[in-house]
Scaffold this motif. Structure first.
Motif, PDB file in Angstrom:
ATOM      1  N   GLU A   1       0.823  -1.207   0.000  1.00 30.16           N
ATOM      2  CA  GLU A   1       0.000   0.000   0.000  1.00 30.16           C
ATOM      3  C   GLU A   1       0.854   1.253   0.000  1.00 30.16           C
ATOM      4  O   GLU A   1       0.557   2.230  -0.700  1.00 30.16           O
ATOM      5  CB  GLU A   1      -0.930   0.005   1.211  1.00 30.16           C
ATOM      6  N   SER A   2       1.946   1.221   0.747  1.00 28.33           N
ATOM      7  CA  SER A   2       2.859   2.363   0.778  1.00 28.33           C
ATOM      8  C   SER A   2       3.506   2.575  -0.587  1.00 28.33           C
ATOM      9  O   SER A   2       3.640   3.715  -1.057  1.00 28.33           O
ATOM     10  CB  SER A   2       3.936   2.129   1.835  1.00 28.33           C
ATOM     11  N   PHE A   3       3.882   1.478  -1.239  1.00 23.88           N
ATOM     12  CA  PHE A   3       4.474   1.560  -2.573  1.00 23.88           C
ATOM     13  C   PHE A   3       3.472   2.130  -3.573  1.00 23.88           C
ATOM     14  O   PHE A   3       3.828   2.949  -4.424  1.00 23.88           O
ATOM     15  CB  PHE A   3       4.934   0.169  -3.017  1.00 23.88           C
ATOM     16  N   LYS A   4       2.246   1.711  -3.458  1.00 24.96           N
ATOM     17  CA  LYS A   4       1.171   2.222  -4.313  1.00 24.96           C
ATOM     18  C   LYS A   4       1.099   3.744  -4.221  1.00 24.96           C
ATOM     19  O   LYS A   4       1.117   4.444  -5.246  1.00 24.96           O
ATOM     20  CB  LYS A   4      -0.154   1.589  -3.878  1.00 24.96           C
ATOM     21  N   PHE A   5       1.041   4.279  -3.017  1.00 22.70           N
ATOM     22  CA  PHE A   5       0.945   5.726  -2.835  1.00 22.70           C
ATOM     23  C   PHE A   5       2.243   6.440  -3.222  1.00 22.70           C
ATOM     24  O   PHE A   5       2.225   7.565  -3.721  1.00 22.70           O
ATOM     25  CB  PHE A   5       0.571   6.063  -1.389  1.00 22.70           C
ATOM     26  N   GLN A   6       3.375   5.764  -3.006  1.00 21.23           N
ATOM     27  CA  GLN A   6       4.666   6.352  -3.362  1.00 21.23           C
ATOM     28  C   GLN A   6       4.778   6.561  -4.864  1.00 21.23           C
ATOM     29  O   GLN A   6       5.260   7.611  -5.320  1.00 21.23           O
ATOM     30  CB  GLN A   6       5.798   5.441  -2.869  1.00 21.23           C
ATOM     31  N   VAL A   7       4.319   5.594  -5.640  1.00 21.11           N
ATOM     32  CA  VAL A   7       4.367   5.699  -7.106  1.00 21.11           C
ATOM     33  C   VAL A   7       3.408   6.782  -7.598  1.00 21.11           C
ATOM     34  O   VAL A   7       3.760   7.601  -8.457  1.00 21.11           O
ATOM     35  CB  VAL A   7       4.043   4.346  -7.763  1.00 21.11           C
ATOM     36  N   ILE A   8       2.201   6.793  -7.060  1.00 19.49           N
ATOM     37  CA  ILE A   8       1.219   7.807  -7.466  1.00 19.49           C
ATOM     38  C   ILE A   8       1.723   9.206  -7.130  1.00 19.49           C
ATOM     39  O   ILE A   8       1.620  10.133  -7.946  1.00 19.49           O
ATOM     40  CB  ILE A   8      -0.144   7.545  -6.790  1.00 19.49           C
ATOM     41  N   GLU A   9       2.302   9.356  -5.952  1.00 17.13           N
ATOM     42  CA  GLU A   9       2.847  10.655  -5.553  1.00 17.13           C
ATOM     43  C   GLU A   9       3.997  11.077  -6.472  1.00 17.13           C
ATOM     44  O   GLU A   9       4.105  12.240  -6.867  1.00 17.13           O
ATOM     45  CB  GLU A   9       3.337  10.597  -4.111  1.00 17.13           C
ATOM     46  N   ALA A  10       4.861  10.113  -6.832  1.00 18.62           N
ATOM     47  CA  ALA A  10       5.986  10.413  -7.720  1.00 18.62           C
ATOM     48  C   ALA A  10       5.486  10.894  -9.076  1.00 18.62           C
ATOM     49  O   ALA A  10       6.071  11.816  -9.674  1.00 18.62           O
ATOM     50  CB  ALA A  10       6.863   9.175  -7.891  1.00 18.62           C
ATOM     51  N   ALA A  11       4.409  10.291  -9.557  1.00 24.84           N
ATOM     52  CA  ALA A  11       3.832  10.712 -10.837  1.00 24.84           C
ATOM     53  C   ALA A  11       3.206  12.093 -10.714  1.00 24.84           C
ATOM     54  O   ALA A  11       3.392  12.955 -11.580  1.00 24.84           O
ATOM     55  CB  ALA A  11       2.791   9.691 -11.299  1.00 24.84           C
ATOM     56  N   GLU A  12       2.477  12.329  -9.629  1.00 22.03           N
ATOM     57  CA  GLU A  12       1.820  13.622  -9.412  1.00 22.03           C
ATOM     58  C   GLU A  12       2.830  14.760  -9.302  1.00 22.03           C
ATOM     59  O   GLU A  12       2.629  15.838  -9.864  1.00 22.03           O
ATOM     60  CB  GLU A  12       0.970  13.570  -8.144  1.00 22.03           C
ATOM     61  N   GLU A  13       3.925  14.493  -8.596  1.00 23.14           N
ATOM     62  CA  GLU A  13       4.935  15.535  -8.356  1.00 23.14           C
ATOM     63  C   GLU A  13       6.053  15.523  -9.397  1.00 23.14           C
ATOM     64  O   GLU A  13       7.022  16.271  -9.277  1.00 23.14           O
ATOM     65  CB  GLU A  13       5.516  15.367  -6.953  1.00 23.14           C
ATOM     66  N   LYS A  14       5.913  14.665 -10.412  1.00 21.29           N
ATOM     67  CA  LYS A  14       6.878  14.576 -11.509  1.00 21.29           C
ATOM     68  C   LYS A  14       8.305  14.342 -11.005  1.00 21.29           C
ATOM     69  O   LYS A  14       9.262  14.986 -11.443  1.00 21.29           O
ATOM     70  CB  LYS A  14       6.820  15.834 -12.369  1.00 21.29           C
ATOM     71  N   LYS A  15       8.423  13.407 -10.095  1.00 29.06           N
ATOM     72  CA  LYS A  15       9.727  13.118  -9.521  1.00 29.06           C
ATOM     73  C   LYS A  15      10.650  12.403 -10.489  1.00 29.06           C
ATOM     74  O   LYS A  15      11.816  12.168 -10.184  1.00 29.06           O
ATOM     75  CB  LYS A  15       9.558  12.291  -8.241  1.00 29.06           C
ATOM     76  N   TYR A  16      10.137  12.040 -11.646  1.00 27.60           N
ATOM     77  CA  TYR A  16      10.957  11.408 -12.676  1.00 27.60           C
ATOM     78  C   TYR A  16      11.811  12.430 -13.428  1.00 27.60           C
ATOM     79  O   TYR A  16      12.710  12.079 -14.179  1.00 27.60           O
ATOM     80  CB  TYR A  16      10.067  10.653 -13.669  1.00 27.60           C
ATOM     81  N   LEU A  17      11.515  13.716 -13.238  1.00 27.05           N
ATOM     82  CA  LEU A  17      12.285  14.772 -13.905  1.00 27.05           C
ATOM     83  C   LEU A  17      13.498  15.177 -13.088  1.00 27.05           C
ATOM     84  O   LEU A  17      13.495  15.106 -11.860  1.00 27.05           O
ATOM     85  CB  LEU A  17      11.398  16.009 -14.115  1.00 27.05           C
ATOM     86  N   LYS A  18      14.529  15.618 -13.781  1.00 26.23           N
ATOM     87  CA  LYS A  18      15.685  16.184 -13.097  1.00 26.23           C
ATOM     88  C   LYS A  18      15.251  17.447 -12.376  1.00 26.23           C
ATOM     89  O   LYS A  18      14.434  18.215 -12.898  1.00 26.23           O
ATOM     90  CB  LYS A  18      16.789  16.517 -14.104  1.00 26.23           C
ATOM     91  N   GLN A  19      15.779  17.668 -11.212  1.00 21.24           N
ATOM     92  CA  GLN A  19      15.362  18.805 -10.387  1.00 21.24           C
ATOM     93  C   GLN A  19      15.495  20.137 -11.107  1.00 21.24           C
ATOM     94  O   GLN A  19      14.604  20.969 -11.066  1.00 21.24           O
ATOM     95  CB  GLN A  19      16.191  18.850  -9.108  1.00 21.24           C
ATOM     96  N   ILE A  20      16.597  20.327 -11.819  1.00 17.13           N
ATOM     97  CA  ILE A  20      16.845  21.630 -12.446  1.00 17.13           C
ATOM     98  C   ILE A  20      15.870  21.936 -13.570  1.00 17.13           C
ATOM     99  O   ILE A  20      15.684  23.076 -13.951  1.00 17.13           O
ATOM    100  CB  ILE A  20      18.288  21.714 -13.002  1.00 17.13           C
ATOM    101  N   GLU A  21      15.243  20.865 -14.093  1.00 18.55           N
ATOM    102  CA  GLU A  21      14.310  21.073 -15.210  1.00 18.55           C
ATOM    103  C   GLU A  21      12.846  20.978 -14.789  1.00 18.55           C
ATOM    104  O   GLU A  21      11.958  21.191 -15.579  1.00 18.55           O
ATOM    105  CB  GLU A  21      14.570  20.007 -16.293  1.00 18.55           C
ATOM    106  N   ASN A  22      12.636  20.603 -13.522  1.00 15.88           N
ATOM    107  CA  ASN A  22      11.288  20.266 -13.087  1.00 15.88           C
ATOM    108  C   ASN A  22      10.257  21.341 -13.367  1.00 15.88           C
ATOM    109  O   ASN A  22       9.121  21.041 -13.702  1.00 15.88           O
ATOM    110  CB  ASN A  22      11.303  19.984 -11.584  1.00 15.88           C
ATOM    111  N   SER A  23      10.654  22.587 -13.245  1.00 13.38           N
ATOM    112  CA  SER A  23       9.690  23.672 -13.406  1.00 13.38           C
ATOM    113  C   SER A  23       9.490  24.073 -14.876  1.00 13.38           C
ATOM    114  O   SER A  23       8.618  24.866 -15.185  1.00 13.38           O
ATOM    115  CB  SER A  23      10.158  24.887 -12.613  1.00 13.38           C
TER     116      SER A  23
END
Length: 225
Positions: A200-222
């Motif tokens: 369940e924690s992994f489920k929410f962790q993945v959804i949160e990563a997608a919502e917050e676009k954590k797959y992007l490099k920090q310098i380009e995130n915005s």
């Protein structure tokens, strides 16, 4: 398979989690009630095997959904964190490592440069050994940690290592190899609770990563969609 938006990603993850939870809850209740025709020992052995299967299947499925979702965002590889680029160059790394030729190594470096400008895309096939992410039929804590790193997520599950390796998988191996054990030595409910909490924690962790676009490099995130 296409997962173009967050709603679709959440829907697929929720659906995958729900049916697994129902099956596991049913066998947990049967074990706790201990009032069925099957012995508790048989139920526990079945429960361990099923728990391992759903643990492995859920982590594998959700990890692949996440990567497919990122592919569907049509982002240039240079904007993604390096762990995603690694999916694209696995074969090139192997070929380069097997050769001592400078020309081969140069070709490998040029391949990396070219990939930076390409839209990140990986063909997904839900077939063993052909998936983007596989679990090798034995999802130990070490392999789980590697999967987390491969999709760019933090490992927040260190305290669960013992339940995965020394409780669930240890007994699973004994069962599939036909060994016997005393059911009094195994608390299925406790391990069920621990493993379900990870899922369940992994489920929410993945959804949160997608919502917050954590797959992007920090310098380009915005600067990206």
């Amino acid at each position: 398979m296409k997962i173009k938006d967050l709603e679709k990603l959440e829907e697929k993850i929720d659906r995958d989690f729900s049916w697994r939870k129902v099956e596991l809850l049913q066998i947990k209740m049967a074990i706790e009630k201990n009032n069925v025709s099957l012995s508790k020992k048989t139920l526990v052995r079945s429960g361990i095997a099923l728990l391992c299967a759903h643990w492995e299947g859920f982590i594998r499925s959700v990890s692949n959904y996440y990567v497919v979702y990122i592919c569907c965002q049509k982002i240039q590889s240079k904007y993604l964190k390096e762990n995603f680029l690694a999916f694209k160059i696995k074969q090139d790394v192997r070929k380069s490592g097997e050769s001592s030729k400078n020309s081969v190594h140069t070709k490998f470096l040029l391949r990396i440069v070219d990939l930076q400008e390409e839209i990140f895309s990986i063909r997904f096939s839900d077939i063993p050994e052909k998936r983007i992410i596989n679990t090798d039929s034995n999802l130990s804590f070490e392999l789980f940690d590697e999967i987390l790193k491969s999709i760019g997520l933090e490992n927040i599950y260190e305290t669960k290592r013992n339940y995965i390796d020394n409780e669930m998988l240890k007994y699973r191996h004994e069962i599939v190899h036909g060994e016997s054990y005393r059911d009094t030595e195994y608390d299925f409910t406790e391990v069920y609770d621990q493993v379900m909490s990870i899922m369940e924690s992994f489920k929410f962790q993945v959804i949160e990563a997608a919502e917050e676009k954590k797959y992007l490099k920090q310098i380009e995130n915005s600067n990206i969609i």
